[in-house]
Design a protein around this motif. Sequence first.
Motif, mmCIF file in Angstrom:
data_model
loop_
_atom_site.group_PDB
_atom_site.id
_atom_site.type_symbol
_atom_site.label_atom_id
_atom_site.label_comp_id
_atom_site.label_asym_id
_atom_site.label_seq_id
_atom_site.Cartn_x
_atom_site.Cartn_y
_atom_site.Cartn_z
ATOM 1 N N LYS A 60 0.845 -1.195 0.000
ATOM 2 C CA LYS A 60 0.000 0.000 0.000
ATOM 3 C C LYS A 60 0.875 1.237 0.000
ATOM 4 C CE LYS A 60 -4.355 -1.311 0.355
ATOM 5 N NZ LYS A 60 -5.457 -0.820 -0.368
ATOM 6 N N GLU A 61 0.387 2.301 -0.564
ATOM 7 C CA GLU A 61 1.146 3.543 -0.663
ATOM 8 C C GLU A 61 0.766 4.544 0.422
ATOM 9 O OE1 GLU A 61 3.739 4.037 -2.681
ATOM 10 O OE2 GLU A 61 3.474 2.004 -3.425
ATOM 11 N N THR A 62 0.110 4.077 1.481
ATOM 12 C CA THR A 62 -0.203 5.000 2.576
ATOM 13 C C THR A 62 1.062 5.245 3.386
ATOM 14 O OG1 THR A 62 -0.784 3.286 4.173
ATOM 15 C CG2 THR A 62 -2.559 4.068 2.726
ATOM 16 N N LYS A 63 1.153 6.432 3.976
ATOM 17 C CA LYS A 63 2.340 6.764 4.772
ATOM 18 C C LYS A 63 2.538 5.770 5.905
ATOM 19 C CE LYS A 63 2.637 11.682 3.816
ATOM 20 N NZ LYS A 63 2.688 13.041 4.382
ATOM 21 N N LYS A 64 1.451 5.366 6.537
ATOM 22 C CA LYS A 64 1.525 4.440 7.670
ATOM 23 C C LYS A 64 2.097 3.088 7.235
ATOM 24 C CE LYS A 64 -1.264 2.224 11.234
ATOM 25 N NZ LYS A 64 -2.613 1.980 11.738
ATOM 26 N N ASP A 65 1.591 2.535 6.137
ATOM 27 C CA ASP A 65 2.066 1.234 5.666
ATOM 28 C C ASP A 65 3.519 1.304 5.202
ATOM 29 O OD1 ASP A 65 -0.231 -0.202 6.280
ATOM 30 O OD2 ASP A 65 -1.135 0.109 4.317
ATOM 31 N N ILE A 66 3.875 2.372 4.519
ATOM 32 C CA ILE A 66 5.263 2.534 4.068
ATOM 33 C C ILE A 66 6.189 2.639 5.277
ATOM 34 C CG2 ILE A 66 6.861 4.110 2.896
ATOM 35 C CD1 ILE A 66 4.528 4.696 0.929
ATOM 36 N N LYS A 67 5.765 3.360 6.291
ATOM 37 C CA LYS A 67 6.570 3.530 7.504
ATOM 38 C C LYS A 67 6.759 2.181 8.208
ATOM 39 C CE LYS A 67 6.898 6.498 11.575
ATOM 40 N NZ LYS A 67 6.261 7.599 12.305
#
Length: 135
Positions: A60-67
């Motif tokens: 996923k490209e959400t900030k949370k998932d990337i983090k």
Amino acid sequence: MSTRLLLVMFTLTGGLIMMTGPVRAEQDAAIYMAASSELENTERNVRDKDNTTLTPEDQKETKKDIKITAHIRKAVVKDKSLSIDAQNAKIITRSGVVTLRGPVASEAESKMLQKIATKTHGVVKVDNQLEIKAP
């Protein structure tokens, strides 16, 4: 016959060219060696093409998932007790659910990666699909 000449002949004829002789023998030998190699993973690649398993492209490209993924990757790479395979395991995060995939050297490595992922802030669940490599 040179590769360039074969390419030109293929382009001009619009079809395949049957190869014989030393070039064909070399290719046959290379194919045979690849098929019996530990690196041969055709079955795994076919499995991954059918869209029933997650691949890194599913991240996923959400900030949370990337983090989350970045934090897990950093912790895994930092742990020098892990094999190169374990350090290169696929880590895919979707809505806080982390999927771990790829080969690892042992059950202990599989558990260590799962533990690292589970302890990471924001992780809802860990789906451990790691495969233990045969010795």
